[in-house]
Scaffold this motif. Structure first.
Motif, PDB file in Angstrom:
ATOM      1  N   ALA A  12       0.828  -1.206   0.000  1.00  0.00           N
ATOM      2  CA  ALA A  12       0.000   0.000   0.000  1.00  0.00           C
ATOM      3  C   ALA A  12       0.865   1.260   0.000  1.00  0.00           C
ATOM      4  O   ALA A  12       0.592   2.221  -0.731  1.00  0.00           O
ATOM      5  N   LEU A  13       1.915   1.256   0.806  1.00  0.00           N
ATOM      6  CA  LEU A  13       2.810   2.411   0.851  1.00  0.00           C
ATOM      7  C   LEU A  13       3.565   2.587  -0.455  1.00  0.00           C
ATOM      8  O   LEU A  13       3.770   3.712  -0.924  1.00  0.00           O
ATOM      9  N   LYS A  14       3.972   1.492  -1.059  1.00  0.00           N
ATOM     10  CA  LYS A  14       4.701   1.561  -2.326  1.00  0.00           C
ATOM     11  C   LYS A  14       3.800   2.124  -3.419  1.00  0.00           C
ATOM     12  O   LYS A  14       4.233   2.949  -4.228  1.00  0.00           O
ATOM     13  N   ALA A  15       2.527   1.692  -3.445  1.00  0.00           N
ATOM     14  CA  ALA A  15       1.593   2.209  -4.442  1.00  0.00           C
ATOM     15  C   ALA A  15       1.334   3.696  -4.235  1.00  0.00           C
ATOM     16  O   ALA A  15       1.289   4.479  -5.196  1.00  0.00           O
ATOM     17  N   GLU A  16       1.173   4.103  -2.976  1.00  0.00           N
ATOM     18  CA  GLU A  16       0.936   5.521  -2.685  1.00  0.00           C
ATOM     19  C   GLU A  16       2.159   6.364  -3.063  1.00  0.00           C
ATOM     20  O   GLU A  16       2.026   7.441  -3.648  1.00  0.00           O
ATOM     21  N   GLU A  17       3.342   5.868  -2.743  1.00  0.00           N
ATOM     22  CA  GLU A  17       4.564   6.586  -3.077  1.00  0.00           C
ATOM     23  C   GLU A  17       4.711   6.711  -4.590  1.00  0.00           C
ATOM     24  O   GLU A  17       5.075   7.777  -5.101  1.00  0.00           O
ATOM     25  N   GLN A  18       4.429   5.657  -5.315  1.00  0.00           N
ATOM     26  CA  GLN A  18       4.541   5.697  -6.775  1.00  0.00           C
ATOM     27  C   GLN A  18       3.534   6.688  -7.355  1.00  0.00           C
ATOM     28  O   GLN A  18       3.856   7.425  -8.287  1.00  0.00           O
ATOM     29  N   HIS A  19       2.333   6.732  -6.797  1.00  0.00           N
ATOM     30  CA  HIS A  19       1.327   7.683  -7.257  1.00  0.00           C
ATOM     31  C   HIS A  19       1.799   9.125  -7.041  1.00  0.00           C
ATOM     32  O   HIS A  19       1.656   9.982  -7.926  1.00  0.00           O
ATOM     33  N   LEU A  20       2.382   9.411  -5.875  1.00  0.00           N
ATOM     34  CA  LEU A  20       2.892  10.755  -5.593  1.00  0.00           C
ATOM     35  C   LEU A  20       4.049  11.113  -6.519  1.00  0.00           C
ATOM     36  O   LEU A  20       4.134  12.240  -7.011  1.00  0.00           O
ATOM     37  N   LEU A  21       4.949  10.175  -6.769  1.00  0.00           N
ATOM     38  CA  LEU A  21       6.072  10.444  -7.661  1.00  0.00           C
ATOM     39  C   LEU A  21       5.598  10.683  -9.090  1.00  0.00           C
ATOM     40  O   LEU A  21       6.167  11.502  -9.810  1.00  0.00           O
ATOM     41  N   ASP A  22       4.551   9.972  -9.515  1.00  0.00           N
ATOM     42  CA  ASP A  22       3.996  10.195 -10.847  1.00  0.00           C
ATOM     43  C   ASP A  22       3.368  11.578 -10.967  1.00  0.00           C
ATOM     44  O   ASP A  22       3.452  12.220 -12.013  1.00  0.00           O
ATOM     45  N   GLN A  23       2.746  12.061  -9.888  1.00  0.00           N
ATOM     46  CA  GLN A  23       2.158  13.397  -9.898  1.00  0.00           C
ATOM     47  C   GLN A  23       3.224  14.479  -9.978  1.00  0.00           C
ATOM     48  O   GLN A  23       3.046  15.489 -10.660  1.00  0.00           O
ATOM     49  N   ILE A  24       4.323  14.275  -9.278  1.00  0.00           N
ATOM     50  CA  ILE A  24       5.389  15.270  -9.251  1.00  0.00           C
ATOM     51  C   ILE A  24       6.080  15.354 -10.601  1.00  0.00           C
ATOM     52  O   ILE A  24       6.353  16.426 -11.108  1.00  0.00           O
ATOM     53  N   GLY A  25       6.372  14.213 -11.178  1.00  0.00           N
ATOM     54  CA  GLY A  25       7.087  14.194 -12.450  1.00  0.00           C
ATOM     55  C   GLY A  25       8.578  14.386 -12.231  1.00  0.00           C
ATOM     56  O   GLY A  25       9.080  14.401 -11.109  1.00  0.00           O
ATOM     57  N   GLU A  26       9.286  14.568 -13.330  1.00  0.00           N
ATOM     58  CA  GLU A  26      10.741  14.742 -13.264  1.00  0.00           C
ATOM     59  C   GLU A  26      11.087  16.210 -13.060  1.00  0.00           C
ATOM     60  O   GLU A  26      10.314  17.097 -13.414  1.00  0.00           O
ATOM     61  N   ASP A  27      12.274  16.441 -12.516  1.00  0.00           N
ATOM     62  CA  ASP A  27      12.767  17.802 -12.391  1.00  0.00           C
ATOM     63  C   ASP A  27      13.072  18.348 -13.783  1.00  0.00           C
ATOM     64  O   ASP A  27      13.595  17.638 -14.626  1.00  0.00           O
ATOM     65  N   VAL A  34      16.861  27.872 -14.238  1.00  0.00           N
ATOM     66  CA  VAL A  34      17.517  29.177 -14.125  1.00  0.00           C
ATOM     67  C   VAL A  34      16.768  30.230 -14.932  1.00  0.00           C
ATOM     68  O   VAL A  34      16.479  31.320 -14.434  1.00  0.00           O
ATOM     69  N   TRP A  35      16.430  29.914 -16.172  1.00  0.00           N
ATOM     70  CA  TRP A  35      15.769  30.913 -17.019  1.00  0.00           C
ATOM     71  C   TRP A  35      14.360  31.224 -16.540  1.00  0.00           C
ATOM     72  O   TRP A  35      13.825  32.286 -16.854  1.00  0.00           O
ATOM     73  N   ALA A  96      21.291  32.871  -3.148  1.00  0.00           N
ATOM     74  CA  ALA A  96      19.926  33.097  -2.667  1.00  0.00           C
ATOM     75  C   ALA A  96      18.897  32.822  -3.751  1.00  0.00           C
ATOM     76  O   ALA A  96      17.736  32.537  -3.456  1.00  0.00           O
ATOM     77  N   LEU A  97      19.292  32.896  -5.005  1.00  0.00           N
ATOM     78  CA  LEU A  97      18.360  32.663  -6.101  1.00  0.00           C
ATOM     79  C   LEU A  97      18.124  31.183  -6.372  1.00  0.00           C
ATOM     80  O   LEU A  97      17.119  30.824  -6.977  1.00  0.00           O
ATOM     81  N   TRP A  98      19.032  30.330  -5.960  1.00  0.00           N
ATOM     82  CA  TRP A  98      18.896  28.909  -6.301  1.00  0.00           C
ATOM     83  C   TRP A  98      17.661  28.251  -5.688  1.00  0.00           C
ATOM     84  O   TRP A  98      16.949  27.530  -6.393  1.00  0.00           O
ATOM     85  N   PRO A  99      17.341  28.467  -4.399  1.00  0.00           N
ATOM     86  CA  PRO A  99      16.111  27.857  -3.880  1.00  0.00           C
ATOM     87  C   PRO A  99      14.861  28.350  -4.596  1.00  0.00           C
ATOM     88  O   PRO A  99      13.904  27.596  -4.772  1.00  0.00           O
ATOM     89  N   ILE A 100      14.863  29.604  -5.041  1.00  0.00           N
ATOM     90  CA  ILE A 100      13.722  30.126  -5.768  1.00  0.00           C
ATOM     91  C   ILE A 100      13.582  29.424  -7.108  1.00  0.00           C
ATOM     92  O   ILE A 100      12.479  29.109  -7.555  1.00  0.00           O
ATOM     93  N   ALA A 101      14.705  29.144  -7.754  1.00  0.00           N
ATOM     94  CA  ALA A 101      14.667  28.419  -9.025  1.00  0.00           C
ATOM     95  C   ALA A 101      14.143  27.013  -8.814  1.00  0.00           C
ATOM     96  O   ALA A 101      13.387  26.488  -9.638  1.00  0.00           O
ATOM     97  N   GLN A 102      14.521  26.387  -7.722  1.00  0.00           N
ATOM     98  CA  GLN A 102      14.071  25.024  -7.440  1.00  0.00           C
ATOM     99  C   GLN A 102      12.574  24.978  -7.154  1.00  0.00           C
ATOM    100  O   GLN A 102      11.891  24.062  -7.565  1.00  0.00           O
ATOM    101  N   ILE A 103      12.060  25.984  -6.455  1.00  0.00           N
ATOM    102  CA  ILE A 103      10.655  25.990  -6.067  1.00  0.00           C
ATOM    103  C   ILE A 103       9.766  26.438  -7.218  1.00  0.00           C
ATOM    104  O   ILE A 103       8.752  25.819  -7.510  1.00  0.00           O
TER     105      ILE A 103
END
Length: 109
Positions: A12-27, A34-35, A96-103
């Motif tokens: 159950a946890l593995k399925a939930e984790e996979q569902h959350l990772l699918d929603q997030i997608g890749e970085d 940066v742009w 200071a700009l890097w966390p903003i780029a990540q978010i």
């Protein structure tokens, strides 16, 4: 708890984790992150910070050059301390700009 309960919980946890990772997608790629700082609705702040950072870096290079040309200790201190402080300030602004780029990359613009 039995092994069967452990297996069900794990599945159950593995399925939930996979569902959350699918929603997030890749970085997104680095340069897209940066742009995105220069294209969002608060891009003027980023441009202002980058102009300030560039000016501080150029001034620190000049002060560092004068530091290495100094012939006495007082003159070296006069140029060396501002060079170090301005270089650190430019580094802090850039980092200071890097966390903003990540978010904020590619979303909420």
């Amino acid at each position: 708890m039995t092994d069967l309960d452990d297996a069900r919980i794990h599945a159950a946890l593995k399925a939930e984790e996979q569902h959350l990772l699918d929603q997030i997608g890749e970085d997104p790629p680095f340069f897209d992150q940066v742009w995105s700082l220069f294209r969002n609705r608060n891009a003027w702040v980023t441009w202002l910070l980058m102009v300030s950072q560039t000016a501080l870096f150029i001034a620190s290079v000049y002060a560092g050059w004068r530091f290495y040309q100094a012939t006495d200790a007082l003159s070296a201190l006069h140029w060396g301390l501002p060079a170090a402080i301005m270089l650190l300030m430019s580094l802090i602004i850039k980092l200071a700009l890097w966390p903003i780029a990540q978010i904020g990359c590619c979303g909420g613009t």
